[in-house]
Design an enzyme around this catalytic site. Structure first.
Site, mmCIF file in Angstrom:
data_model
loop_
_atom_site.group_PDB
_atom_site.id
_atom_site.type_symbol
_atom_site.label_atom_id
_atom_site.label_comp_id
_atom_site.label_asym_id
_atom_site.label_seq_id
_atom_site.Cartn_x
_atom_site.Cartn_y
_atom_site.Cartn_z
ATOM 1 N N ASP A 85 0.838 -1.208 0.000
ATOM 2 C CA ASP A 85 0.000 0.000 0.000
ATOM 3 C C ASP A 85 0.876 1.263 0.000
ATOM 4 O O ASP A 85 0.555 2.249 -0.682
ATOM 5 C CB ASP A 85 -0.912 -0.027 1.234
ATOM 6 C CG ASP A 85 -2.111 0.894 1.092
ATOM 7 O OD1 ASP A 85 -2.674 0.986 -0.015
ATOM 8 O OD2 ASP A 85 -2.476 1.516 2.091
ATOM 9 N N TYR B 81 -0.270 -8.143 7.933
ATOM 10 C CA TYR B 81 -1.490 -8.732 8.491
ATOM 11 C C TYR B 81 -1.319 -10.193 8.892
ATOM 12 O O TYR B 81 -2.200 -10.769 9.534
ATOM 13 C CB TYR B 81 -2.675 -8.555 7.531
ATOM 14 C CG TYR B 81 -3.303 -7.165 7.590
ATOM 15 C CD1 TYR B 81 -2.694 -6.107 8.257
ATOM 16 C CD2 TYR B 81 -4.530 -6.916 6.975
ATOM 17 C CE1 TYR B 81 -3.267 -4.844 8.314
ATOM 18 C CE2 TYR B 81 -5.122 -5.651 7.025
ATOM 19 C CZ TYR B 81 -4.480 -4.620 7.693
ATOM 20 O OH TYR B 81 -5.071 -3.370 7.746
HETATM 21 P P1 ADP Z 1 -0.976 -6.712 4.376
HETATM 22 O O1 ADP Z 1 -0.987 -5.563 5.362
HETATM 23 O O2 ADP Z 1 -2.323 -6.903 3.710
HETATM 24 O O3 ADP Z 1 -0.418 -7.964 4.961
HETATM 25 P P2 ADP Z 1 1.544 -6.034 3.041
HETATM 26 O O4 ADP Z 1 1.756 -4.914 2.110
HETATM 27 O O5 ADP Z 1 2.230 -5.988 4.357
HETATM 28 O O6 ADP Z 1 -0.051 -6.204 3.187
HETATM 29 O O7 ADP Z 1 1.989 -7.378 2.305
HETATM 30 C C1 ADP Z 1 1.228 -8.009 1.298
HETATM 31 C C2 ADP Z 1 2.163 -8.585 0.249
HETATM 32 O O8 ADP Z 1 2.577 -7.534 -0.625
HETATM 33 C C3 ADP Z 1 3.463 -9.209 0.790
HETATM 34 O O9 ADP Z 1 3.703 -10.414 0.064
HETATM 35 C C4 ADP Z 1 4.501 -8.166 0.437
HETATM 36 O O10 ADP Z 1 5.788 -8.751 0.244
HETATM 37 C C5 ADP Z 1 3.953 -7.680 -0.886
HETATM 38 N N1 ADP Z 1 4.484 -6.417 -1.415
HETATM 39 C C6 ADP Z 1 5.114 -5.412 -0.767
HETATM 40 N N2 ADP Z 1 5.441 -4.439 -1.635
HETATM 41 C C7 ADP Z 1 5.006 -4.839 -2.866
HETATM 42 C C8 ADP Z 1 5.063 -4.290 -4.179
HETATM 43 N N3 ADP Z 1 5.628 -3.095 -4.430
HETATM 44 N N4 ADP Z 1 4.521 -5.000 -5.208
HETATM 45 C C9 ADP Z 1 3.938 -6.195 -4.975
HETATM 46 N N5 ADP Z 1 3.852 -6.765 -3.764
HETATM 47 C C10 ADP Z 1 4.388 -6.092 -2.721
#
Ligand code: ADP
Length: 183
Positions: free
Chosen positions: A34, A122
């Site tokens: 995000d 999460y």
């Molecule tokens: P949540 O809070 O829903 O767990 P996160 O962002 O912490 O979301 O993680 C969800 C997934 O997104 C993880 O596998 C993380 O490695 C991945 N992620 C982080 N940055 C990116 C990105 N720029 N593009 C794609 N996936 C990403």
């Protein structure tokens, strides 16, 4: 159901009509994917998100993608915080995928990219989340022709690939039910 592909990379680099972000209820931007989406889309994304907040877990709402153009929309969905697996986490996570696809369909989106929702901060276990994601996108009838599951690391990539290779509902390490012949 559209064509489903697993790719390794940064979701903000995907050339699709809509990018899904794993948001929090405020839709103001957070860490992980995000944070990357908000940085790439610019500050107008948080303004547009705030106007639609709060977004409850499992729901999905769309805003323009602003500086991410030619991407047209960011679809914000809020995953479940993992609480051990007995608190409806699978259902909420499945709804994230299904509702994002429904929103995309309403907007006439033809291609969409999803991150591995809820598997970062999460805390949703990766293999289980991969099965939920694979099953949700495979079992949702949709006019979205191209669905990309974007993994940021190799482990996530392989979990998603393995989940898609299995029949719906079967987790990695489990055997599919055996078809027993009478006698
Ligand atoms: P949540 O809070 O829903 O767990 P996160 O962002 O912490 O979301 O993680 C969800 C997934 O997104 C993880 O596998 C993380 O490695 C991945 N992620 C982080 N940055 C990116 C990105 N720029 N593009 C794609 N996936 C990403």
């Amino acid at each position: 159901m559209g064509a489903i592909e697993v790719v390794l990379g940064d979701i903000t680099r995907e050339n699709v009509d809509a990018i899904v972000t794993a948001a929090n209820e405020s839709l103001l931007g957070g860490g992980g994917v995000d944070g990357a989406v908000h940085r790439a889309a610019g500050p107008r994304l948080a303004e547009a998100g705030a106007a639609l907040a709060p977004c409850l877990p499992g729901r999905a709402v769309a805003t323009p993608a602003f500086d991410l153009a030619p991407v047209r929309y960011v679809i914000h969905t809020v995953g479940p915080v993992w609480e051990g697996g007995d608190h409806g986490e699978d259902e909420v996570l499945a709804r994230c995928y299904v509702n994002s696809l429904l929103v995309a369909e309403e907007l006439g989106v033809e291609s969409i990219a999803f991150p591995a929702i809820a598997t970062g901060v999460y805390g949703f276990p990766l293999d289980r989340a991969a099965v939920v994601a694979a099953d949700a996108v495979r079992s949702t009838p949709s006019t979205v022709g191209e669905i990309r599951l974007v993994a940021f690391d190799r482990e996530t990539h392989d979990a998603l690939r393995d989940a898609l290779a299995r029949p719906i509902g079967v987790r990695r390490g489990e055997e599919p039910p055996v078809d027993r012949q009478p006698g």
